[in-house]
Motif scaffolding. Structure first.
Motif, PDB file in Angstrom:
ATOM      1  N   SER A 183       0.832  -1.203   0.000  1.00 22.35           N
ATOM      2  CA  SER A 183       0.000   0.000   0.000  1.00 22.35           C
ATOM      3  C   SER A 183       0.866   1.252   0.000  1.00 22.35           C
ATOM      4  O   SER A 183       1.896   1.320   0.677  1.00 22.35           O
ATOM      5  CB  SER A 183      -0.906  -0.015   1.241  1.00 22.35           C
ATOM      6  N   GLY A 184       0.456   2.245  -0.789  1.00 25.25           N
ATOM      7  CA  GLY A 184       1.137   3.535  -0.782  1.00 25.25           C
ATOM      8  C   GLY A 184       2.244   3.705  -1.790  1.00 25.25           C
ATOM      9  O   GLY A 184       2.951   4.716  -1.758  1.00 25.25           O
ATOM     10  N   THR A 185       2.396   2.754  -2.724  1.00 26.47           N
ATOM     11  CA  THR A 185       3.479   2.869  -3.714  1.00 26.47           C
ATOM     12  C   THR A 185       3.047   3.594  -4.981  1.00 26.47           C
ATOM     13  O   THR A 185       3.812   3.650  -5.950  1.00 26.47           O
ATOM     14  CB  THR A 185       4.023   1.473  -4.073  1.00 26.47           C
ATOM     15  N   GLY A 186       1.840   4.121  -5.012  1.00 26.95           N
ATOM     16  CA  GLY A 186       1.420   4.964  -6.132  1.00 26.95           C
ATOM     17  C   GLY A 186       0.870   4.216  -7.327  1.00 26.95           C
ATOM     18  O   GLY A 186       0.945   4.708  -8.457  1.00 26.95           O
ATOM     19  N   LYS A 187       0.263   3.064  -7.104  1.00 31.44           N
ATOM     20  CA  LYS A 187      -0.249   2.259  -8.216  1.00 31.44           C
ATOM     21  C   LYS A 187      -1.443   2.929  -8.885  1.00 31.44           C
ATOM     22  O   LYS A 187      -1.475   3.088 -10.112  1.00 31.44           O
ATOM     23  CB  LYS A 187      -0.638   0.863  -7.703  1.00 31.44           C
ATOM     24  N   SER A 188      -2.422   3.323  -8.085  1.00 28.29           N
ATOM     25  CA  SER A 188      -3.612   3.974  -8.650  1.00 28.29           C
ATOM     26  C   SER A 188      -3.255   5.309  -9.287  1.00 28.29           C
ATOM     27  O   SER A 188      -3.778   5.668 -10.348  1.00 28.29           O
ATOM     28  CB  SER A 188      -4.673   4.182  -7.563  1.00 28.29           C
ATOM     29  N   ARG A 189      -2.364   6.041  -8.639  1.00 32.80           N
ATOM     30  CA  ARG A 189      -1.965   7.337  -9.180  1.00 32.80           C
ATOM     31  C   ARG A 189      -1.234   7.171 -10.505  1.00 32.80           C
ATOM     32  O   ARG A 189      -1.422   7.964 -11.427  1.00 32.80           O
ATOM     33  CB  ARG A 189      -1.055   8.055  -8.176  1.00 32.80           C
TER      34      ARG A 189
ATOM     35  N   VAL B 290     -12.857   2.446 -10.119  1.00 33.38           N
ATOM     36  CA  VAL B 290     -13.930   1.814  -9.354  1.00 33.38           C
ATOM     37  C   VAL B 290     -13.317   1.060  -8.176  1.00 33.38           C
ATOM     38  O   VAL B 290     -12.583   0.082  -8.385  1.00 33.38           O
ATOM     39  CB  VAL B 290     -14.739   0.839 -10.229  1.00 33.38           C
ATOM     40  N   PRO B 291     -13.604   1.491  -6.927  1.00 39.86           N
ATOM     41  CA  PRO B 291     -13.097   0.736  -5.770  1.00 39.86           C
ATOM     42  C   PRO B 291     -13.844  -0.596  -5.645  1.00 39.86           C
ATOM     43  O   PRO B 291     -15.079  -0.630  -5.659  1.00 39.86           O
ATOM     44  CB  PRO B 291     -13.413   1.651  -4.582  1.00 39.86           C
ATOM     45  N   VAL B 292     -13.105  -1.680  -5.547  1.00 35.75           N
ATOM     46  CA  VAL B 292     -13.716  -3.005  -5.394  1.00 35.75           C
ATOM     47  C   VAL B 292     -14.147  -3.178  -3.940  1.00 35.75           C
ATOM     48  O   VAL B 292     -13.396  -2.847  -3.014  1.00 35.75           O
ATOM     49  CB  VAL B 292     -12.725  -4.112  -5.798  1.00 35.75           C
ATOM     50  N   LYS B 293     -15.339  -3.710  -3.749  1.00 36.05           N
ATOM     51  CA  LYS B 293     -15.869  -3.922  -2.399  1.00 36.05           C
ATOM     52  C   LYS B 293     -15.681  -5.377  -1.991  1.00 36.05           C
ATOM     53  O   LYS B 293     -15.809  -6.287  -2.815  1.00 36.05           O
ATOM     54  CB  LYS B 293     -17.340  -3.531  -2.350  1.00 36.05           C
ATOM     55  N   PRO B 294     -15.402  -5.612  -0.711  1.00 35.84           N
ATOM     56  CA  PRO B 294     -15.151  -6.984  -0.254  1.00 35.84           C
ATOM     57  C   PRO B 294     -16.325  -7.940  -0.454  1.00 35.84           C
ATOM     58  O   PRO B 294     -16.126  -9.153  -0.500  1.00 35.84           O
ATOM     59  CB  PRO B 294     -14.849  -6.807   1.237  1.00 35.84           C
TER      60      PRO B 294
ATOM     61  N   ASP C 273      -9.779  -0.668  -8.454  1.00 30.12           N
ATOM     62  CA  ASP C 273      -8.844  -0.333  -7.387  1.00 30.12           C
ATOM     63  C   ASP C 273      -8.955  -1.350  -6.254  1.00 30.12           C
ATOM     64  O   ASP C 273     -10.048  -1.664  -5.782  1.00 30.12           O
ATOM     65  CB  ASP C 273      -9.144   1.071  -6.872  1.00 30.12           C
ATOM     66  N   GLU C 274      -7.791  -1.853  -5.813  1.00 30.31           N
ATOM     67  CA  GLU C 274      -7.718  -2.910  -4.800  1.00 30.31           C
ATOM     68  C   GLU C 274      -8.603  -4.095  -5.207  1.00 30.31           C
ATOM     69  O   GLU C 274      -9.450  -4.564  -4.464  1.00 30.31           O
ATOM     70  CB  GLU C 274      -8.101  -2.371  -3.423  1.00 30.31           C
TER      71      GLU C 274
ATOM     72  N   GLY D 176      -5.958  -3.344 -13.001  1.00 28.10           N
ATOM     73  CA  GLY D 176      -6.276  -3.685 -11.622  1.00 28.10           C
ATOM     74  C   GLY D 176      -5.128  -3.300 -10.715  1.00 28.10           C
ATOM     75  O   GLY D 176      -3.959  -3.546 -11.037  1.00 28.10           O
ATOM     76  N   THR D 177      -5.434  -2.660  -9.584  1.00 27.09           N
ATOM     77  CA  THR D 177      -4.397  -2.407  -8.584  1.00 27.09           C
ATOM     78  C   THR D 177      -4.627  -3.373  -7.431  1.00 27.09           C
ATOM     79  O   THR D 177      -5.768  -3.607  -7.025  1.00 27.09           O
ATOM     80  CB  THR D 177      -4.423  -0.955  -8.077  1.00 27.09           C
ATOM     81  N   VAL D 178      -3.548  -3.942  -6.913  1.00 27.32           N
ATOM     82  CA  VAL D 178      -3.676  -4.915  -5.826  1.00 27.32           C
ATOM     83  C   VAL D 178      -2.619  -4.641  -4.772  1.00 27.32           C
ATOM     84  O   VAL D 178      -1.490  -4.255  -5.082  1.00 27.32           O
ATOM     85  CB  VAL D 178      -3.536  -6.372  -6.333  1.00 27.32           C
TER      86      VAL D 178
END
Length: 593
Positions: A258-264, A285-289, A332-333, A395-397
């Motif tokens: 987390s925080g490495t700038g993938k989405s950005r 689009v944020p993916v929901k659990p 996202d995620e 996809g960001t993970v």
């Protein structure tokens, strides 16, 4: 052997070979695929970083009209479309034409025979009128034995059997036509000033036959400058890697802590080529659990049997209506929920991509059962949707214990780009006005969907496949080997890299091993350790026996090798050393953590 001598060999012997000799193993194959192209590549004005030189006398069977093509990489990479220089031997072998010509295969598929000929003749007329050329024929009175070559010719020069000029004249003629080719491309590239992002970028003065041609390396450098101007720095080559990955397959996974700038990164890359959330060409689009099926993405029917389109369905509908521009859909995620539950339908549809003329289409996005209701207007609106060639999935993970792992079905269908380093340095002197250019979808669109589309690069691909076969033999020890899909997509990536001259073969192949092979490796068996060691030998280029799975310090030996030796695939070797160390310490290893 000189070019004249090679041409004379063809004109004396080809008809006999075609009519009475077997195709496989015939000398003519070497003449067209290797000897003539190599002689042309030796000319000082043929820059192989910019031009592809290839030839063919058929694929399994003799061609009626064999050819030698010289293609500018930024213009076309296949003889099926675009304009390029081509030597054409008439079917009787008594004439040889040096032509500036046009690929017709995809035009025929899209427009039919009559429409394709009309299109090519219109372009020929346009270029003959607008490009100042002297000493070259400007008609379509060629006698070749192939109507489309004859009608697609823009400029040409005729040589006759027994009267071929000497090599200096042949060389001078080709050099002259190269300059004409460049002038034609420049003419097609001329266009009015583009409007601002968010406005329509349709050029009123451009005709339907004008297409943009890009200096890919230049555009990638501009994109890197844009991202840096926004205060973000990423590892060297990540922009190039991301571009080649999207070009090879429109689904890329950006992985890391987390925080490495993938989405950005995904957002800034899209912005730099004119795709923003404001103009609707970028959607995060944020993916929901709790996503357990595809209803949020594709849609659902309510209790009244009425269809409600999902987020992705409406996005794709807009993209289909605007085929000129690329569209980015970011999950996202994406591994907060099991990807196979909510995205498997889309992954399967992506695999159905086929060429329809110059477009790429897929099977229908929505099935009739989902759409069927009493609302015929709604049914007609959504029934024909497919995934168009201008939609790109990202996809960001996060790679940690709170997320779900990926199945091989997902990994086989994506390039996994790892974001592991954070570069905190900030350059306050970096200009913040780096240009944004709205690029046509041609910049990112796939040109190959199956390996047969790469026939022009057969000799180059053979070396790639040999290496992949060695890797697959190692993976078989643990039943981890890959199939045709992975093979093809790795070949596409390597070919695009060669076409655009982005990085060395070793760099490109390093990314492919790292992104397409290593993510599928995880487990705790001793076999897995043996696989890692054998893969390290391949990646390091050192097959010494000292890399032994019984060595308790094997990961240290690997690290020492990386630090002190000339490693062929350095990134992959480093990742393997890390995975091996983790195995030694924990009794389990994985690409992901």
């Amino acid at each position: 052997m000189s070019l004249k001598e090679l041409f004379e060999i063809v004109m004396r012997n080809y008809v006999k070979a075609r009519t009475s000799e077997p195709f496989k193993g015939n000398r003519m194959g070497d003449v067209f695929r290797r000897e003539i192209p190599q002689e042309i590549k030796n000319y000082d004005f043929i820059d192989t970083d910019k031009y592809i030189v290839s030839g063919s006398c058929g694929k399994g069977n003799w061609a009626e009209v064999p050819w030698i093509a010289i293609m500018k990489k930024d213009v076309t990479t296949t003889t099926m479309q675009g304009i390029y220089i081509v030597y054409l031997f008439s079917n009787t072998m008594d004439r040889l034409y040096l032509t500036l010509n046009q690929g017709c295969t995809r035009l025929i598929n899209e427009r039919g025979r009559k429409g394709a000929i009309e299109y090519m003749q219109n372009l020929a007329i346009k270029l003959r009128a607008e490009v100042n050329v002297s000493g070259w024929n400007k008609d379509d009175n060629l006698v070749i034995g192939n109507e489309f070559y004859e009608k697609g010719t823009i400029f040409y020069r005729l040589y006759e059997r027994g009267k071929l000029p000497d090599d200096e004249v042949l060389k001078a003629d080709l050099k002259d036509l190269i300059q004409i080719y460049e002038a034609c491309i420049q003419k097609l590239n001329e266009q009015p000033q583009q409007k601002q992002i968010g406005d329509s970028t349709y050029m009123e003065n451009r005709t339907s036959i004008d297409l943009p041609y890009y200096n890919v390396s230049g555009e990638l450098q501009r994109i890197k400058d844009y991202i840096k101007s926004r205060g973000f720095q990423y590892e060297d080559r990540v922009v190039e890697d991301f571009y080649l990955s999207l070009k090879s397959k429109p689904f890329v996974i950006l992985a890391g802590i987390s925080g490495t700038g993938k989405s950005r990164f995904a957002r800034l890359f899209a912005e730099s080529i004119g795709c923003t959330s404001y103009n609707g060409r970028f959607k995060l689009v944020p993916v929901k659990p709790d996503w357990s099926d595809s209803t949020d993405l594709l849609g659902y029917k309510d209790l009244n049997n009425k269809f409600h389109p999902g987020i992705l369905t409406t996005f794709i509908k807009k993209a289909i209506s605007d085929p000129v521009h690329p569209y980015f859909f970011v999950l996202d995620e994406m591994n907060l929920a099991r990807v196979e539950y909510y995205f498997s339908d889309v992954l399967s549809i992506i695999e159905s991509r086929v060429f329809k003329g110059d477009r790429i289409i897929t099977d229908p996005l929505l099935n009739d059962e989902l759409l069927s209701s009493g609302d015929q207007e709604l049914y007609q609106e959504y029934k024909g949707l497919y995934i168009p060639d201008n939609v790109y999935f990202i996809g960001t993970v996060n790679m940690d214990e709170t997320t779900f792992p990926f199945s091989k079905k997902v990994l086989d269908r994506a390039n996994v780009i790892e974001f592991s380093d954070v570069i905190l340095n900030y350059d306050f002197d970096q200009p913040d006005d780096t240009e944004v250019r709205e690029l046509n979808n041609k910049f990112l669109k796939s040109e190959f969907l199956q390996l047969n589309d790469c026939a022009d690069y057969a000799e180059y691909v053979e070396g790639v496949i040999d290496l992949l076969s060695d890797i697959n033999q190692v993976l078989k020890y643990g039943n981890l080997h890959f199939g045709y899909r992975v093979r093809d997509e790795i070949c596409f990536y390597i070919i695009y890299n060669k076409i655009y001259g982005i990085m060395s073969f070793e760099e490109a192949m390093d990314f492919m091993i790292l992104q397409k092979v290593l993510p599928r490796i995880q487990g705790s068996s001793m076999t897995l350790k043996k696989i890692l060691i054998e893969l390290f030998k391949i990646c390091s280029g050192n097959m010494e026996e000292r890399f032994n799975y019984e060595d308790i310090d094997i990961s240290k030996t690997m690290i020492d090798e990386i630090e002190n030796a000339d490693i062929r695939f350095r990134k992959s070797a480093g990742k393997i050393a890390y995975m091996t160390r983790r195995y030694d310490e924990d009794g389990f290893t994985s690409y992901w953590i």
